[in-house]
Design a protein around this motif. Structure first.
Motif, PDB file in Angstrom:
ATOM      1  N   ASP A   1       0.858  -1.176   0.000  1.00 24.85           N
ATOM      2  CA  ASP A   1       0.000   0.000   0.000  1.00 24.85           C
ATOM      3  C   ASP A   1       0.896   1.228   0.000  1.00 24.85           C
ATOM      4  O   ASP A   1       2.026   1.182   0.488  1.00 24.85           O
ATOM      5  CB  ASP A   1      -0.914   0.000   1.226  1.00 24.85           C
ATOM      6  CG  ASP A   1      -2.149   0.882   1.056  1.00 24.85           C
ATOM      7  OD1 ASP A   1      -2.289   1.522  -0.006  1.00 24.85           O
ATOM      8  OD2 ASP A   1      -2.960   0.929   1.989  1.00 24.85           O
TER       9      ASP A   1
ATOM     10  N   ARG B   1      -4.919   4.468   9.968  1.00 29.66           N
ATOM     11  CA  ARG B   1      -5.502   3.136   9.927  1.00 29.66           C
ATOM     12  C   ARG B   1      -4.743   2.222  10.874  1.00 29.66           C
ATOM     13  O   ARG B   1      -3.528   2.284  10.980  1.00 29.66           O
ATOM     14  CB  ARG B   1      -5.423   2.565   8.508  1.00 29.66           C
ATOM     15  CG  ARG B   1      -6.357   3.228   7.561  1.00 29.66           C
ATOM     16  CD  ARG B   1      -6.260   2.724   6.159  1.00 29.66           C
ATOM     17  NE  ARG B   1      -5.601   1.436   6.012  1.00 29.66           N
ATOM     18  CZ  ARG B   1      -5.277   0.923   4.849  1.00 29.66           C
ATOM     19  NH1 ARG B   1      -5.532   1.570   3.752  1.00 29.66           N
ATOM     20  NH2 ARG B   1      -4.676  -0.251   4.765  1.00 29.66           N
TER      21      ARG B   1
ATOM     22  N   SER C   1      -2.248   5.614   4.667  1.00 31.76           N
ATOM     23  CA  SER C   1      -2.579   5.225   3.298  1.00 31.76           C
ATOM     24  C   SER C   1      -3.154   6.400   2.518  1.00 31.76           C
ATOM     25  O   SER C   1      -3.913   7.212   3.055  1.00 31.76           O
ATOM     26  CB  SER C   1      -3.601   4.090   3.310  1.00 31.76           C
ATOM     27  OG  SER C   1      -3.994   3.769   1.995  1.00 31.76           O
TER      28      SER C   1
ATOM     29  N   ASN D   1      -5.197   5.776   0.202  1.00 31.86           N
ATOM     30  CA  ASN D   1      -6.524   5.268  -0.154  1.00 31.86           C
ATOM     31  C   ASN D   1      -6.862   5.560  -1.606  1.00 31.86           C
ATOM     32  O   ASN D   1      -7.958   6.034  -1.925  1.00 31.86           O
ATOM     33  CB  ASN D   1      -7.599   5.820   0.789  1.00 31.86           C
ATOM     34  CG  ASN D   1      -7.475   5.255   2.176  1.00 31.86           C
ATOM     35  OD1 ASN D   1      -7.226   4.069   2.346  1.00 31.86           O
ATOM     36  ND2 ASN D   1      -7.607   6.104   3.169  1.00 31.86           N
TER      37      ASN D   1
END
Length: 142
Positions: free
Chosen positions: A59, A72, A87, A89
């Motif tokens: 990621d 997270r 992240s 995202n």
């Protein structure tokens, strides 16, 4: 069957051991392709990262001060004292587009802390722990 390349495996192994900055992925590209030009290295590294991101083995994110409550729980990997990785995202393609755009803006090779950091996902760790490579195209087409 599409298997991970040596460069993709190197980057994934590094991400499973620690947070990996883009500059480190570039170093792995240079080690794997010692005669490639800087432009070729850029494309080679972006291609490897695209595979890893698409397969959700790694990621992409940025480092932030640990006191931010929106981090997270699976991103508790430590960047340094008081820092974590958050992240972006983004989809794999969005992340690659962002990395490419910001890399182009640098006007040269990324250095420590530039643009993005990568960490192995739970799936990436599982793949490494089991010592097997996945059929990346098949698993990501579903």
């Amino acid at each position: 069957m599409s298997q991970l390349t040596p460069l993709e495996r190197d980057i994934l192994r590094a991400c499973s051991a620690d947070d990996v900055g883009l500059w480190e992925a570039v170093r792995h590209g240079q080690w794997n392709f010692p005669h490639a030009s800087p432009d070729q290295i850029k494309e080679i590294v972006l291609s490897a990262l695209r595979v890893l991101l698409t397969a959700r083995l790694v990621d992409a994110g940025r480092s932030v001060a640990r006191d931010n409550s929106y981090i997270r729980s699976d991103w508790r990997s430590v960047f340094g004292p008081g820092y974590d990785i958050v992240s972006w995202n983004l989809s794999a393609e969005q992340a690659i587009e962002r990395i490419r755009r910001e890399w182009d803006q640098l006007g040269g090779e990324p250095t420590i802390g530039d643009i993005v950091w990568f960490v192995s996902t739970t799936e990436g760790g599982r793949v490494l722990a089991e010592g097997k490579e996945r059929n990346v195209l098949k698993e990501t087409d579903t």
